[in-house]
Design a protein around this motif. Structure first.
Motif, PDB file in Angstrom:
ATOM      1  N   PHE A   1      28.202  11.691 -50.184  1.00  0.00           N
ATOM      2  CA  PHE A   1      28.465  11.993 -48.766  1.00  0.00           C
ATOM      3  C   PHE A   1      28.642  13.503 -48.668  1.00  0.00           C
ATOM      4  CE2 PHE A   1      32.183  10.146 -50.876  1.00  0.00           C
ATOM      5  CZ  PHE A   1      33.106  11.190 -50.823  1.00  0.00           C
ATOM      6  N   PRO A   2      28.391  14.086 -47.476  1.00  0.00           N
ATOM      7  CA  PRO A   2      28.321  15.543 -47.368  1.00  0.00           C
ATOM      8  C   PRO A   2      29.609  16.260 -47.758  1.00  0.00           C
ATOM      9  CG  PRO A   2      27.393  14.493 -45.416  1.00  0.00           C
ATOM     10  CD  PRO A   2      28.017  13.410 -46.220  1.00  0.00           C
ATOM     11  N   SER A   3      30.764  15.740 -47.323  1.00  0.00           N
ATOM     12  CA  SER A   3      32.039  16.410 -47.625  1.00  0.00           C
ATOM     13  C   SER A   3      33.168  15.405 -47.454  1.00  0.00           C
ATOM     14  CB  SER A   3      32.267  17.584 -46.668  1.00  0.00           C
ATOM     15  OG  SER A   3      32.465  17.078 -45.362  1.00  0.00           O
TER      16      SER A   3
ATOM     17  N   GLY B   1      35.765  15.830 -45.635  1.00  0.00           N
ATOM     18  CA  GLY B   1      36.099  15.794 -44.205  1.00  0.00           C
ATOM     19  C   GLY B   1      35.173  14.867 -43.442  1.00  0.00           C
ATOM     20  N   GLU B   2      33.888  14.924 -43.787  1.00  0.00           N
ATOM     21  CA  GLU B   2      32.900  14.058 -43.126  1.00  0.00           C
ATOM     22  C   GLU B   2      33.189  12.588 -43.463  1.00  0.00           C
ATOM     23  OE1 GLU B   2      30.705  14.992 -41.065  1.00  0.00           O
ATOM     24  OE2 GLU B   2      28.944  13.702 -41.139  1.00  0.00           O
ATOM     25  N   TYR B   3      33.553  12.328 -44.710  1.00  0.00           N
ATOM     26  CA  TYR B   3      33.861  10.941 -45.114  1.00  0.00           C
ATOM     27  C   TYR B   3      35.049  10.418 -44.307  1.00  0.00           C
ATOM     28  CZ  TYR B   3      34.603   6.775 -47.857  1.00  0.00           C
ATOM     29  OH  TYR B   3      34.746   5.462 -48.228  1.00  0.00           O
ATOM     30  N   THR B   4      36.091  11.223 -44.229  1.00  0.00           N
ATOM     31  CA  THR B   4      37.298  10.794 -43.500  1.00  0.00           C
ATOM     32  C   THR B   4      36.986  10.531 -42.028  1.00  0.00           C
ATOM     33  OG1 THR B   4      38.606  12.112 -45.019  1.00  0.00           O
ATOM     34  CG2 THR B   4      39.687  11.447 -42.982  1.00  0.00           C
ATOM     35  N   ARG B   5      36.147  11.402 -41.460  1.00  0.00           N
ATOM     36  CA  ARG B   5      35.816  11.258 -40.037  1.00  0.00           C
ATOM     37  C   ARG B   5      35.046   9.958 -39.785  1.00  0.00           C
ATOM     38  NH1 ARG B   5      31.882  12.616 -36.552  1.00  0.00           N
ATOM     39  NH2 ARG B   5      30.490  13.489 -38.106  1.00  0.00           N
ATOM     40  N   LEU B   6      34.109   9.633 -40.672  1.00  0.00           N
ATOM     41  CA  LEU B   6      33.248   8.469 -40.431  1.00  0.00           C
ATOM     42  C   LEU B   6      33.757   7.182 -41.078  1.00  0.00           C
ATOM     43  CD1 LEU B   6      29.689  10.029 -40.819  1.00  0.00           C
ATOM     44  CD2 LEU B   6      30.787   9.262 -38.709  1.00  0.00           C
ATOM     45  N   TRP B   7      34.417   7.305 -42.236  1.00  0.00           N
ATOM     46  CA  TRP B   7      34.746   6.119 -43.019  1.00  0.00           C
ATOM     47  C   TRP B   7      36.221   5.972 -43.345  1.00  0.00           C
ATOM     48  CZ3 TRP B   7      31.185   2.784 -42.668  1.00  0.00           C
ATOM     49  CH2 TRP B   7      29.884   3.228 -42.433  1.00  0.00           C
TER      50      TRP B   7
ATOM     51  N   PRO C   1      28.644   3.659 -45.818  1.00  0.00           N
ATOM     52  CA  PRO C   1      27.403   4.420 -45.646  1.00  0.00           C
ATOM     53  C   PRO C   1      26.332   3.854 -46.580  1.00  0.00           C
ATOM     54  CG  PRO C   1      29.002   5.702 -46.906  1.00  0.00           C
ATOM     55  CD  PRO C   1      29.706   4.447 -46.476  1.00  0.00           C
TER      56      PRO C   1
ATOM     57  N   ASN D   1      41.644   6.843 -40.320  1.00  0.00           N
ATOM     58  CA  ASN D   1      42.372   8.035 -39.872  1.00  0.00           C
ATOM     59  C   ASN D   1      43.346   7.636 -38.759  1.00  0.00           C
ATOM     60  OD1 ASN D   1      40.770   7.833 -37.567  1.00  0.00           O
ATOM     61  ND2 ASN D   1      39.186   9.171 -38.418  1.00  0.00           N
TER      62      ASN D   1
END
Ligand code: CP
Length: 332
Positions: A243-245, A247-253, A198, A256
């Motif tokens: 980064f916002p959270s 969970g958001e980091y895992t989803r985008l970066w 990001p 997974n």
């Protein structure tokens, strides 16, 4: 090679000489008696002013396998916690007999400062300085990549480089000395590097690095990488919100489960299946899922094992001043 401070200081010939010497050390490590008397009578001090598991222990193992005397020093429990300066600390260590100081320091540039200071005559090996450089990590990563490439191509790794490989480095580039040292070394050895992160986790000036930058991990992973290097999210260096959270980091970066499955199924990698690399320690569930962390493609423990061979090579070369490494090619 008098000191090892950063991969950006290495010529291609020097980098290959370290990797080739590490091959010889790996052969020693494959024997029942993992010993070579190259540093008999020499003293290596591991001066760790920031926490470490892999680097500190593998430098200790490396020095002991070469018959060096090893002194382990950490800030906690020493007079550093009473405010003793770096100058007085290293001069004390040299008075006790240090021939090489392997230093991890929280401050970027500390190893270069020590090497240039004239405070001590010891060889200085940078075991990680702030967010700046971690040369032995990059060398062990290159060693690991070279081994997989050579095995795939059915050739001996010695003397070969990483030409034709594509390595994607993912995540917290901003705080990563591993990423910085890898970008210089991997490109020096002929690999193509993509940084996927990001914008908030990319450093100012990244556009001048010899690497492509993308803000989409999925786009980077679709570009046929041979290895995906997941970086640890360095929460301890993050004062604010990058980064916002989680969970958001895992989803985008994060690597997974869905992304990992797509990566392992796609074709185009020079290796049959892309490698998953991580310098450790891993934040499982954040930048990497358990499935990827525990998969056969994950080289994290192989990287740790190779780190002993690479650090044996570095200690051997800086303490024996190998003439093969003496000529300094002009860097472009
Ligand atoms: N890769 C690495 O530097 O790990 P440690 O912090 O455990 O030494």
């Amino acid at each position: 090679m008098r000191h090892l401070l950063d991969t950006a200081d290495l010529t291609r010939a020097e980098a290959l000489a370290v990797l080739d010497t590490a091959e010889e050390m790996a052969a020693v490590n494959a024997r029942e008696v993992k010993k070579l008397p190259s540093l008999r009578g020499r003293t290596v001090v591991n001066l760790f002013l920031e926490d470490s598991t892999r680097t500190r222990i593998s430098f200790e193992a490396a020095a002991k396998r070469l018959f060096a005397d090893v002194i382990n020093f950490s800030a906690k429990g020493s007079s550093v916690s009473k405010g003793e300066s770096l100058k007085d600390t290293v001069q004390t260590l040299e008075a006790i007999g240090a021939d090489a100081i392997v230093m991890r320091h929280w401050s970027s540039g500390a190893a270069a400062q020590l090497a240039a200071s004239g405070w001590v005559d010891s060889a200085v090996v940078n075991a990680g300085d702030g967010t700046h450089a971690h040369p032995t990590q990059a060398l062990l990563d290159a060693f690991t990549l070279r081994h997989h490439l050579a095995a795939h191509d059915g050739v001996a790794p010695t003397g070969t480089d990483l030409t034709g490989m594509h390595v994607v480095i993912v995540g917290d580039i901003l705080h990563s000395r591993v990423a910085r040292s890898n970008v210089w070394l991997l490109t020096l050895l002929g690999a193509r590097v993509t940084l996927a992160a990001p914008p908030t986790l990319l450093p100012v000036g990244v556009a001048s690095w010899p690497a492509r930058v993308t803000y989409s991990l999925d786009e980077a992973l679709a570009d046929a990488p041979d290895a995906v290097m997941m970086l640890r999210v360095q929460a301890e260096r993050m004062g604010g919100a990058y980064f916002p959270s989680a969970g958001e980091y895992t989803r985008l970066w994060g690597l997974n489960p869905a992304r990992f499955e797509r990566l392992t199924r796609q074709s185009g990698s020079r290796l049959d299946t892309p490698l998953v690399m991580h310098p450790g320690p891993m934040n499982r569930g954040l930048e990497i899922c358990d499935t990827a962390a525990d998969s056969p493609q994950n080289t994290v423990l192989e990287q740790v094992a190779n780190g002993v061979s690479v650090r044996m090579a570095v200690l051997h070369l800086v303490l024996n001043q190998d003439p093969a490494l003496a000529p300094q090619e002009a860097r472009p």
